[in-house]
Enzyme design. Structure first.
Site, PDB file in Angstrom:
ATOM      1  N   TYR A  32     -23.324 -34.689  32.933  1.00  0.00           N
ATOM      2  CA  TYR A  32     -22.969 -35.642  33.993  1.00  0.00           C
ATOM      3  C   TYR A  32     -23.857 -36.892  34.031  1.00  0.00           C
ATOM      4  O   TYR A  32     -23.348 -38.007  34.118  1.00  0.00           O
ATOM      5  CB  TYR A  32     -22.970 -34.975  35.376  1.00  0.00           C
ATOM      6  CG  TYR A  32     -22.469 -35.896  36.462  1.00  0.00           C
ATOM      7  CD1 TYR A  32     -21.107 -36.194  36.573  1.00  0.00           C
ATOM      8  CD2 TYR A  32     -23.349 -36.490  37.361  1.00  0.00           C
ATOM      9  CE1 TYR A  32     -20.642 -37.063  37.546  1.00  0.00           C
ATOM     10  CE2 TYR A  32     -22.895 -37.362  38.338  1.00  0.00           C
ATOM     11  CZ  TYR A  32     -21.543 -37.645  38.435  1.00  0.00           C
ATOM     12  OH  TYR A  32     -21.088 -38.510  39.390  1.00  0.00           O
ATOM     13  N   ARG A  75     -17.817 -31.716  26.904  1.00  0.00           N
ATOM     14  CA  ARG A  75     -18.025 -31.174  28.250  1.00  0.00           C
ATOM     15  C   ARG A  75     -19.152 -31.875  28.996  1.00  0.00           C
ATOM     16  O   ARG A  75     -19.120 -31.958  30.223  1.00  0.00           O
ATOM     17  CB  ARG A  75     -18.337 -29.672  28.183  1.00  0.00           C
ATOM     18  CG  ARG A  75     -17.092 -28.795  28.007  1.00  0.00           C
ATOM     19  CD  ARG A  75     -17.464 -27.329  28.136  1.00  0.00           C
ATOM     20  NE  ARG A  75     -16.303 -26.457  28.029  1.00  0.00           N
ATOM     21  CZ  ARG A  75     -15.634 -25.969  29.066  1.00  0.00           C
ATOM     22  NH1 ARG A  75     -15.984 -26.295  30.296  1.00  0.00           N
ATOM     23  NH2 ARG A  75     -14.596 -25.167  28.886  1.00  0.00           N
ATOM     24  N   TYR A 104     -27.854 -26.623  22.653  1.00  0.00           N
ATOM     25  CA  TYR A 104     -26.394 -26.531  22.705  1.00  0.00           C
ATOM     26  C   TYR A 104     -25.822 -27.928  22.906  1.00  0.00           C
ATOM     27  O   TYR A 104     -26.025 -28.536  23.955  1.00  0.00           O
ATOM     28  CB  TYR A 104     -25.986 -25.579  23.836  1.00  0.00           C
ATOM     29  CG  TYR A 104     -24.499 -25.386  24.046  1.00  0.00           C
ATOM     30  CD1 TYR A 104     -23.550 -25.773  23.101  1.00  0.00           C
ATOM     31  CD2 TYR A 104     -24.039 -24.782  25.216  1.00  0.00           C
ATOM     32  CE1 TYR A 104     -22.195 -25.578  23.318  1.00  0.00           C
ATOM     33  CE2 TYR A 104     -22.681 -24.576  25.444  1.00  0.00           C
ATOM     34  CZ  TYR A 104     -21.768 -24.985  24.489  1.00  0.00           C
ATOM     35  OH  TYR A 104     -20.426 -24.789  24.707  1.00  0.00           O
ATOM     36  N   THR A 144     -21.089 -21.254  28.986  1.00  0.00           N
ATOM     37  CA  THR A 144     -19.871 -21.902  29.487  1.00  0.00           C
ATOM     38  C   THR A 144     -18.741 -20.891  29.661  1.00  0.00           C
ATOM     39  O   THR A 144     -18.073 -20.840  30.703  1.00  0.00           O
ATOM     40  CB  THR A 144     -19.416 -23.002  28.514  1.00  0.00           C
ATOM     41  OG1 THR A 144     -20.481 -23.913  28.303  1.00  0.00           O
ATOM     42  CG2 THR A 144     -18.218 -23.755  29.059  1.00  0.00           C
ATOM     43  N   THR A 145     -18.524 -20.049  28.629  1.00  0.00           N
ATOM     44  CA  THR A 145     -17.460 -19.039  28.685  1.00  0.00           C
ATOM     45  C   THR A 145     -17.738 -18.009  29.767  1.00  0.00           C
ATOM     46  O   THR A 145     -16.814 -17.414  30.323  1.00  0.00           O
ATOM     47  CB  THR A 145     -17.302 -18.363  27.313  1.00  0.00           C
ATOM     48  OG1 THR A 145     -17.150 -19.367  26.319  1.00  0.00           O
ATOM     49  CG2 THR A 145     -16.098 -17.439  27.272  1.00  0.00           C
ATOM     50  N   LYS A 204     -26.545 -24.694  18.726  1.00  0.00           N
ATOM     51  CA  LYS A 204     -25.100 -24.476  18.712  1.00  0.00           C
ATOM     52  C   LYS A 204     -24.484 -25.875  18.688  1.00  0.00           C
ATOM     53  O   LYS A 204     -24.547 -26.607  19.676  1.00  0.00           O
ATOM     54  CB  LYS A 204     -24.634 -23.705  19.945  1.00  0.00           C
ATOM     55  CG  LYS A 204     -23.108 -23.548  20.009  1.00  0.00           C
ATOM     56  CD  LYS A 204     -22.666 -22.862  21.302  1.00  0.00           C
ATOM     57  CE  LYS A 204     -21.141 -22.774  21.374  1.00  0.00           C
ATOM     58  NZ  LYS A 204     -20.666 -22.151  22.627  1.00  0.00           N
ATOM     59  N   ILE A 236     -21.153 -19.181  17.502  1.00  0.00           N
ATOM     60  CA  ILE A 236     -21.122 -18.641  18.868  1.00  0.00           C
ATOM     61  C   ILE A 236     -19.674 -18.742  19.287  1.00  0.00           C
ATOM     62  O   ILE A 236     -19.150 -19.830  19.506  1.00  0.00           O
ATOM     63  CB  ILE A 236     -22.080 -19.383  19.804  1.00  0.00           C
ATOM     64  CG1 ILE A 236     -23.534 -19.144  19.347  1.00  0.00           C
ATOM     65  CG2 ILE A 236     -21.902 -18.895  21.248  1.00  0.00           C
ATOM     66  CD1 ILE A 236     -24.592 -19.797  20.210  1.00  0.00           C
TER      67      ILE A 236
END
Length: 299
Positions: free
Chosen positions: A107, A138, A133, A44-45, A161, A203
């Site tokens: 989504y 999100r 994750y 994501t980052t 994570k 993380i």
């Protein structure tokens, strides 16, 4: 290999939005020097949502090459389509990647059964170690402890994570999963608490700008020296808070540029550079922060 401070690495870009590999090399060396345990590339980052497929693969590949086997590389391979996630995962086989970080499908809001079948099918189609994750804020779905427990029985699903923001999940997951299963926090501000509850590390977004400090915090925490870890944490706690003043990785790229670790804070639409109002808030909040002032290269 997958315990302690793991950085969720940004993807540096030039002023035109092209990948800047010179900056990438610089930040990889920074993490090797400061004893970061592993790098997550294109999570994501790392702006996985705005890189095309060929760029995604190339950034991971170059991160692997530039690291020169001095730090393990974890590739972001999540997708909201199971087949797409499998295709991406298989692309990274046999090139030297240490593991994959696979986010829950976003989504389309799958059920727990759908989440189980999604990760089961990925696991059955690769030998690469998989780190789940979970980040409901999100993705719009939440991977529950009971489902995580079932998935932990697959040999190549090695950890998670956990970024739900619910610290009670750490104990719940730990009680249910296989003993070797790795539990990593996903929120810097609760990293020490996560490890105090039995987690194996973090993380980290903050590690992009404070790798040495986050590495020391994790090392001390894993050795149950929590008081010492919290003393270090106090020096950088402002960053845990303010790196999310706007959506990640907008603020962290702005600070990285101020620290001289990247040439540009450029992002790709729909992400935009840090607003002037947020810059003013950050500068006001950080004007007395010794860590910020010590590392600043330009204002």
């Amino acid at each position: 290999m997958f315990k302690g401070n793991i950085v969720a690495l940004i993807t540096p870009m030039d002023n035109k939005g092209k990948i800047c590999y010179k900056s990438l090399e610089k930040i990889i060396k920074y993490h090797i020097k400061n004893k970061t345990k592993a790098i997550v590339s294109v999570g994501t980052t790392g702006e996985s949502s705005t890189l095309n497929k060929s760029e995604h693969f190339e950034v991971v590949l170059q991160t692997l090459k530039l690291s020169n086997n001095k730090i393990p590389i974890i590739a972001g391979t999540g997708a909201n389509s199971t087949e797409e996630a499998i295709t991406l995962t298989k692309k990274f086989e046999k090139i030297g990647i240490s593991a994959c970080l696979s986010v829950t499908p976003y989504y389309n809001k799958p059920t727990q059964k759908g989440l189980y079948q999604h990760f089961k099918k990925i696991s059955e189609n690769t030998d690469l170690p998989q780190i789940l994750y979970n980040v409901p804020s999100r993705t719009g779905c939440d991977l529950l402890p009971k489902t995580i427990s079932l998935l932990s029985k697959f040999n190549n699903i090695i950890g998670i994570k956990e970024a739900s923001g619910n610290l009670s999940r750490i104990n719940m997951i730990k009680r249910l999963v296989e003993k070797k299963f790795i539990i990593l926090g996903g929120d810097d501000i609760t990293a020490i608490d996560c490890m105090q509850l039995g987690g194996d590390g973090i993380i980290s977004v903050t590690s992009n700008i404070a790798a040495k400090e986050m590495s020391n915090i994790c090392s001390l925490s894993l050795n149950k020296k929590f008081l010492e870890a919290r003393k270090i944490n106090e020096k950088i706690i402002d960053f845990h808070k303010f790196l999310f003043i706007e959506p990640n990785p907008i603020p962290v790229k702005w600070i990285l540029k101020k620290f001289g670790l990247i040439k540009s804070s450029q992002l790709r639409l729909p992400l935009t550079k840090l607003s002037n109002s947020s810059k003013n808030v950050l500068l006001k909040k950080l004007k007395n922060n010794k860590f910020f002032l010590k590392n600043i290269k330009c204002l």
